[in-house]
Design an enzyme around this catalytic site. Structure first.
Site, PDB file in Angstrom:
ATOM      1  N   HIS A   1      -6.919  -5.656   2.002  1.00  0.00           N
ATOM      2  CA  HIS A   1      -5.813  -5.122   2.790  1.00  0.00           C
ATOM      3  C   HIS A   1      -5.298  -6.246   3.694  1.00  0.00           C
ATOM      4  O   HIS A   1      -6.070  -6.806   4.478  1.00  0.00           O
ATOM      5  CB  HIS A   1      -6.285  -3.979   3.688  1.00  0.00           C
ATOM      6  CG  HIS A   1      -6.863  -2.802   2.962  1.00  0.00           C
ATOM      7  ND1 HIS A   1      -6.172  -1.622   2.778  1.00  0.00           N
ATOM      8  CD2 HIS A   1      -8.081  -2.609   2.391  1.00  0.00           C
ATOM      9  CE1 HIS A   1      -6.938  -0.758   2.135  1.00  0.00           C
ATOM     10  NE2 HIS A   1      -8.103  -1.327   1.888  1.00  0.00           N
TER      11      HIS A   1
ATOM     12  N   GLU B   1     -12.310   3.565  -1.471  1.00  0.00           N
ATOM     13  CA  GLU B   1     -11.731   4.663  -2.256  1.00  0.00           C
ATOM     14  C   GLU B   1     -11.428   4.232  -3.687  1.00  0.00           C
ATOM     15  O   GLU B   1     -11.685   4.985  -4.630  1.00  0.00           O
ATOM     16  CB  GLU B   1     -10.443   5.167  -1.592  1.00  0.00           C
ATOM     17  CG  GLU B   1     -10.686   5.930  -0.302  1.00  0.00           C
ATOM     18  CD  GLU B   1      -9.386   6.279   0.404  1.00  0.00           C
ATOM     19  OE1 GLU B   1      -8.306   6.071  -0.179  1.00  0.00           O
ATOM     20  OE2 GLU B   1      -9.470   6.743   1.553  1.00  0.00           O
ATOM     21  N   VAL B   2     -10.829   3.070  -3.842  1.00  0.00           N
ATOM     22  CA  VAL B   2     -10.429   2.622  -5.180  1.00  0.00           C
ATOM     23  C   VAL B   2     -11.434   1.572  -5.663  1.00  0.00           C
ATOM     24  O   VAL B   2     -11.608   0.529  -5.015  1.00  0.00           O
ATOM     25  CB  VAL B   2      -9.005   2.028  -5.167  1.00  0.00           C
ATOM     26  CG1 VAL B   2      -8.621   1.543  -6.555  1.00  0.00           C
ATOM     27  CG2 VAL B   2      -8.000   3.058  -4.661  1.00  0.00           C
TER      28      VAL B   2
ATOM     29  N   HIS C   1      -9.982  -4.998  -3.698  1.00  0.00           N
ATOM     30  CA  HIS C   1      -8.682  -5.199  -3.053  1.00  0.00           C
ATOM     31  C   HIS C   1      -8.875  -5.633  -1.623  1.00  0.00           C
ATOM     32  O   HIS C   1      -9.834  -5.212  -0.964  1.00  0.00           O
ATOM     33  CB  HIS C   1      -7.825  -3.929  -3.118  1.00  0.00           C
ATOM     34  CG  HIS C   1      -8.517  -2.690  -2.647  1.00  0.00           C
ATOM     35  ND1 HIS C   1      -9.464  -2.037  -3.410  1.00  0.00           N
ATOM     36  CD2 HIS C   1      -8.423  -1.985  -1.488  1.00  0.00           C
ATOM     37  CE1 HIS C   1      -9.911  -0.985  -2.755  1.00  0.00           C
ATOM     38  NE2 HIS C   1      -9.307  -0.937  -1.562  1.00  0.00           N
TER      39      HIS C   1
ATOM     40  N   ASP D   1       0.850  -1.187   0.000  1.00  0.00           N
ATOM     41  CA  ASP D   1       0.000   0.000   0.000  1.00  0.00           C
ATOM     42  C   ASP D   1       0.895   1.250   0.000  1.00  0.00           C
ATOM     43  O   ASP D   1       1.892   1.316   0.716  1.00  0.00           O
ATOM     44  CB  ASP D   1      -0.913   0.006   1.233  1.00  0.00           C
ATOM     45  CG  ASP D   1      -2.054   1.006   1.102  1.00  0.00           C
ATOM     46  OD1 ASP D   1      -3.213   0.557   1.008  1.00  0.00           O
ATOM     47  OD2 ASP D   1      -1.787   2.222   1.092  1.00  0.00           O
ATOM     48  N   ILE D   2       0.536   2.240  -0.799  1.00  0.00           N
ATOM     49  CA  ILE D   2       1.353   3.446  -0.933  1.00  0.00           C
ATOM     50  C   ILE D   2       1.333   4.290   0.348  1.00  0.00           C
ATOM     51  O   ILE D   2       2.236   5.089   0.589  1.00  0.00           O
ATOM     52  CB  ILE D   2       0.860   4.274  -2.158  1.00  0.00           C
ATOM     53  CG1 ILE D   2       1.955   5.167  -2.685  1.00  0.00           C
ATOM     54  CG2 ILE D   2      -0.393   5.069  -1.823  1.00  0.00           C
ATOM     55  CD1 ILE D   2       1.657   5.771  -4.057  1.00  0.00           C
TER      56      ILE D   2
ATOM     57  N   ASN E   1     -13.073  -3.262   1.658  1.00  0.00           N
ATOM     58  CA  ASN E   1     -14.163  -2.294   1.730  1.00  0.00           C
ATOM     59  C   ASN E   1     -15.015  -2.345   0.475  1.00  0.00           C
ATOM     60  O   ASN E   1     -14.488  -2.362  -0.640  1.00  0.00           O
ATOM     61  CB  ASN E   1     -13.594  -0.873   1.904  1.00  0.00           C
ATOM     62  CG  ASN E   1     -12.898  -0.706   3.241  1.00  0.00           C
ATOM     63  OD1 ASN E   1     -13.410  -1.128   4.272  1.00  0.00           O
ATOM     64  ND2 ASN E   1     -11.705  -0.112   3.228  1.00  0.00           N
TER      65      ASN E   1
HETATM   66  P1  AMP Z   1      -9.879   1.549   0.168  1.00  0.00           P
HETATM   67  O1  AMP Z   1     -10.242   2.714   1.042  1.00  0.00           O
HETATM   68  O2  AMP Z   1     -10.224   0.222   0.816  1.00  0.00           O
HETATM   69  O3  AMP Z   1     -10.441   1.681  -1.233  1.00  0.00           O
HETATM   70  O4  AMP Z   1      -8.306   1.534   0.087  1.00  0.00           O
HETATM   71  C1  AMP Z   1      -7.568   2.030  -1.007  1.00  0.00           C
HETATM   72  C2  AMP Z   1      -6.113   1.865  -0.673  1.00  0.00           C
HETATM   73  O5  AMP Z   1      -5.348   2.031  -1.852  1.00  0.00           O
HETATM   74  C3  AMP Z   1      -5.579   2.906   0.339  1.00  0.00           C
HETATM   75  O6  AMP Z   1      -5.051   2.230   1.469  1.00  0.00           O
HETATM   76  C4  AMP Z   1      -4.498   3.649  -0.453  1.00  0.00           C
HETATM   77  O7  AMP Z   1      -3.405   4.023   0.341  1.00  0.00           O
HETATM   78  C5  AMP Z   1      -4.134   2.636  -1.507  1.00  0.00           C
HETATM   79  N1  AMP Z   1      -3.558   3.170  -2.737  1.00  0.00           N
HETATM   80  C6  AMP Z   1      -4.035   4.187  -3.505  1.00  0.00           C
HETATM   81  N2  AMP Z   1      -3.248   4.381  -4.582  1.00  0.00           N
HETATM   82  C7  AMP Z   1      -2.243   3.465  -4.498  1.00  0.00           C
HETATM   83  C8  AMP Z   1      -1.122   3.154  -5.305  1.00  0.00           C
HETATM   84  N3  AMP Z   1      -0.837   3.834  -6.448  1.00  0.00           N
HETATM   85  N4  AMP Z   1      -0.302   2.142  -4.927  1.00  0.00           N
HETATM   86  C9  AMP Z   1      -0.553   1.458  -3.790  1.00  0.00           C
HETATM   87  N5  AMP Z   1      -1.618   1.682  -2.983  1.00  0.00           N
HETATM   88  C10 AMP Z   1      -2.443   2.693  -3.325  1.00  0.00           C
END
Ligand code: AMP
Length: 121
Positions: free
Chosen positions: A106, A99-100, A104, A33-34, A91
């Site tokens: 975690h 968010e994404v 995914h 994770d970034i 999530n």
């Molecule tokens: P979520 O809130 O479950 O959608 O988590 C999205 C996760 O993606 C967050 O923990 C971010 O830090 C992570 N994230 C966003 N962009 C990147 C990226 N380019 N590389 C790695 N992790 C990322």
């Protein structure tokens, strides 16, 4: 919800932006994770276009499901947290603050992670 092919994880899968790779299998990819929230924070994603667990659980093949679950365990062992313990979260949607919009998981560990859930006040 329709899949947005311009989301950041889709770009990682296409090689358009880099990631810090941990594991790659036929159907899954794992990378750091970034913005890590704990000592070890790795994301495991399917290579297929799934918004979240909602459509993955409905549309994915058994091979994809098996590959993803095995990858989760393998990543935890690679991180060396299988003995000390770890937490896996995914999530889905608004209330979970996803968010994404690409499925995914975690994988979090390497320290005491505290209580499972703390709701905002
Ligand atoms: P979520 O809130 O479950 O959608 O988590 C999205 C996760 O993606 C967050 O923990 C971010 O830090 C992570 N994230 C966003 N962009 C990147 C990226 N380019 N590389 C790695 N992790 C990322």
């Amino acid at each position: 919800m329709t899949y947005d092919p311009n989301n950041v994880f889709a770009k990682i899968l296409r090689g358009e932006i880099p990631c810090n790779k941990v594991l790659e299998t036929e159907h899954s990819l794992a990378f750091h994770d970034i913005n890590p929230l704990c000592r070890h924070h790795v994301l495991v994603i399917p290579k297929g276009s799934y918004v979240s667990l909602d459509d993955f659980s409905a549309r994915s093949s058994e091979a994809e499901i098996v590959d993803l679950i095995r990858s989760l365990g393998e990543v935890a062992r690679m991180l060396g947290v299988d003995a000390s313990g770890y937490r896996i979260m995914s999530n889905h949607g608004h209330d979970a603050r996803q968010e994404v919009p690409h499925l995914h998981f975690h994988v979090c560990g390497g320290e005491d992670l505290g209580p499972m859930l703390r709701l905002p006040k």
